[in-house]
Write an enzyme that holds these catalytic residues in place. Sequence first.
Site, short mmCIF file in Angstrom:
data_model
loop_
_atom_site.label_atom_id
_atom_site.label_comp_id
_atom_site.label_asym_id
_atom_site.label_seq_id
_atom_site.Cartn_x
_atom_site.Cartn_y
_atom_site.Cartn_z
N GLY A 192 13.26 -9.19 1.64
CA GLY A 192 11.93 -8.65 1.41
C GLY A 192 10.85 -9.72 1.48
N GLY A 193 11.28 -10.95 1.25
CA GLY A 193 10.34 -12.07 1.38
C GLY A 193 9.24 -12.05 0.35
N GLY A 250 -11.46 -18.29 -4.73
CA GLY A 250 -11.23 -17.59 -3.47
C GLY A 250 -11.42 -16.10 -3.66
N HIS A 287 -10.75 20.72 3.17
CA HIS A 287 -11.74 20.68 2.10
C HIS A 287 -11.07 21.13 0.82
CE1 HIS A 287 -15.63 20.92 0.15
NE2 HIS A 287 -15.28 22.10 -0.33
N ASP A 294 3.81 -14.26 9.90
CA ASP A 294 2.83 -15.24 9.42
C ASP A 294 3.03 -16.62 10.06
OD1 ASP A 294 1.96 -13.21 7.83
OD2 ASP A 294 2.42 -14.18 5.92
N GLU A 342 17.98 -15.63 4.61
CA GLU A 342 16.81 -15.65 3.72
C GLU A 342 17.08 -16.60 2.56
OE1 GLU A 342 13.64 -14.44 3.20
OE2 GLU A 342 13.80 -15.34 1.20
N ALA A 383 -8.80 -11.15 -0.15
CA ALA A 383 -8.09 -9.98 -0.68
C ALA A 383 -7.30 -10.33 -1.94
CB ALA A 383 -7.18 -9.38 0.39
#
Lengths: 465, 465
Positions: B41-42, B182, B444, B312, B36, B185
């Site tokens: 964790g990126g 943009g 409930h 990704d 990494e 999200a």
Amino acid sequence: MADTSSYDLVVIGGGPAGYAGAIRAGQLGKKVACVEMERAGGTCLNWGCIPSKALLKSAELYQKMLHADDFGFNVGSIDVDFPKVVERSRSVANQMAKGIEFLFKKNKVDYIVGQAQINVPGMVELISGDRKGEYLSTKNILIATGCRARMLPGLTKDGKQVMTAREILDRRDLPKSCIVMGAGAIGMEFAYFLNAFGSDVTVVEMMDRVLPVEDDDVSKFVEKSFKKQGLKVMTGTKAENITVADGKVTLDAMTGDKTEKLEAESLLVAIGVQANTDKLLSNRVKLEMHRNYVKVDAHYRTSVKGIYAAGDIIGPPWLAHVATYEAVQAVNGMFDHGEPRPYVRFPGCTYCQPQVASIGMTERDVKAKELKYKVGKFPFTASGKAVAAMESEGFVKLIVSEPEGEILGAHITGAEATELIAEYALGMELEATWEEIHGTIHAHPTLSEALMEAAAATHNEAIHI
Amino acid sequence: MADTSSYDLVVIGGGPAGYAGAIRAGQLGKKVACVEMERAGGTCLNWGCIPSKALLKSAELYQKMLHADDFGFNVGSIDVDFPKVVERSRSVANQMAKGIEFLFKKNKVDYIVGQAQINVPGMVELISGDRKGEYLSTKNILIATGCRARMLPGLTKDGKQVMTAREILDRRDLPKSCIVMGAGAIGMEFAYFLNAFGSDVTVVEMMDRVLPVEDDDVSKFVEKSFKKQGLKVMTGTKAENITVADGKVTLDAMTGDKTEKLEAESLLVAIGVQANTDKLLSNRVKLEMHRNYVKVDAHYRTSVKGIYAAGDIIGPPWLAHVATYEAVQAVNGMFDHGEPRPYVRFPGCTYCQPQVASIGMTERDVKAKELKYKVGKFPFTASGKAVAAMESEGFVKLIVSEPEGEILGAHITGAEATELIAEYALGMELEATWEEIHGTIHAHPTLSEALMEAAAATHNEAIHI
């Protein structure tokens, strides 16, 4: 018998069983009346689940504000307008009750305020209220009168020193100290609430742990958390010699062979419920009972033709969602809209912090039945969402059968536990295996990932622990 | 080639695909390294999902405190220590990254900080970091280098006037005003966050609505809510002539044939992502690509034997949970632990307030495919829990097939939408019908009841509307 109206169904009681049954009958195009002594929505909506959730939400916000510096805020002062906290919960109940009254209209349900008595099968007499003396002639009757809080023998509720959930929900001041008798869902919720606002709270429970219907791990966890929050918790403890005098309540708390004298401004009695059957039946009607509850068959039929019963009045688990389910099933059945189904399983929820929710068997149950099983546990400390939200207290515990891998029981304690349990409930309904839950992509970052990870953990495939 | 180590798997990239793939390989007893460039964790964990959720939680609490009088509290003053708000989010990211590093150790994953280049198949070279110059010999390689935020051509990020999500997450002061380019999200989450803390926010979106991948009803609802919250929202709008100078950003916002000049202290560019492929391959390795993404088959195999890719880097939907799923599947497949599965469906979440979550098709999709369907909608205003919690904004919309009654798409906006969607996700996985969801007893009072009621509403059987 002067005035009579003719109905397909008269529902007695307007709580979660009664109003749901009446609305369902209305949906099916039936002529239906719902007779309610107090207000549409019953105990749950007016004096139980709903107003208590409003109070608890205020308590949670208050606690969050007290610790707002953790989030990066410096809060000057926080004055609690306690009457307003209570007012809000009353107005929420009021709003929801109006909602039910609106739904009655929309579904053409005749809503009658008063007490109803089954005079003979097919005939309901209104014995109080504006229409006292009227008779309602009907093809079917659904008894949904529910339950009310049980009081200790020898004690009288005064709403100040001695209360049940009902009285505390309407109390505009905070008792400085309170003994909560009973560590079931209701006791634990009010104990949390009172302590959160600064009352000095002692929980007294006869059983050996809080939330005795829950999994042992959960009971232990919540008890520990409560103690950390500053509550005093006494389990395996009997209360004797309760005296109410001089602005204080005292009792002897007996744990094993030790006795401790407890004293508080108020006593909240949360030791269970009793059936509402007063004046329900004229002496011309005899229904088969089971203990004090109305006995029904799998189709919610009582021992008398044309009389059905659903909800708390037919006995445990005394839960609103089960009551609603039963009433809808009963009504579907009585009007030939499919075979009515008894409930197979149901979630149970406690809305203190940490929240508790569960469905199916505890590990204790599973062991007692000598079933083969595996357990998967996932702590919220390993959940990114929980840590980000500073809500990492708690865990998910999933028990699956071996070798089938189906859910036997699921137990969640922590933030949003009461919402999260729904996924496992649907999973059980559909006989999901741990692999199917694990194989369902859960959004990241969410608390719901913990349910997937607990499933994976049953077979050591969880990624984040 | 001086130093070489021999691995079963070298994973390039330590984000949700990379770390999950590496941990999974560790669980399977394989010798695995994870290389990494920055931190375990990126992006998701360090510069995306996780720290942003911490910021959003602070924003929600701040908004709640500003309206605390509704709950019965009089709050004196609330000072926002903005650097501390940001610090908390950084420390959450740090804590979670440490957690991944711990999991690497626990699962015997060699964690190497540096940039990796595939020298030839079976050989990875470390081209930066402490171990620069080392070669890792390996049977398999998993490319999981992910994506980074895309910048507008001609603009340069400076972390102050021009930012992507990455820069704003590390910014210790609140811009007085901000144009968010943009309305996906990420754009919507930061727009909510900035506005919640008092920044003057304008959202500019090229498409005709905010959250363009969501159901039209949801987009409309959220846009309306945002405007009520005080944000300016411009849809169907192109930004031209962006200039950055004199402590301000200006641009021409062109909507149809109208042009409006916008000016703000900062510009947040949230227009999508681009693949991280820089220096990934030596010139001896050629991988088949699809646009700029690495092309894989259904088993996550690239065009070169022994080289896999997941997350990704293989293209949309660019979601952490999909990335994790793919990587685990890829690793299971490469080590003969079951047939790897492509994802069939996945939830999508946006954590602004009101929250948005969905899975499956929008009504627009369903219509385009000319499928037969029914819609059930349930508003949170009819949910007792939502009203009690003062969180009654939003609704659940469920689309089911006709006549099968299976879920085609589910769309939730409102409190805890991102948690609630999990139930429908499991339902779709198990091919649940509306009747099965309706027939599952939901606790409930919970928000999750709305999911049951929406299912019932597809066939006009909802009780509470």
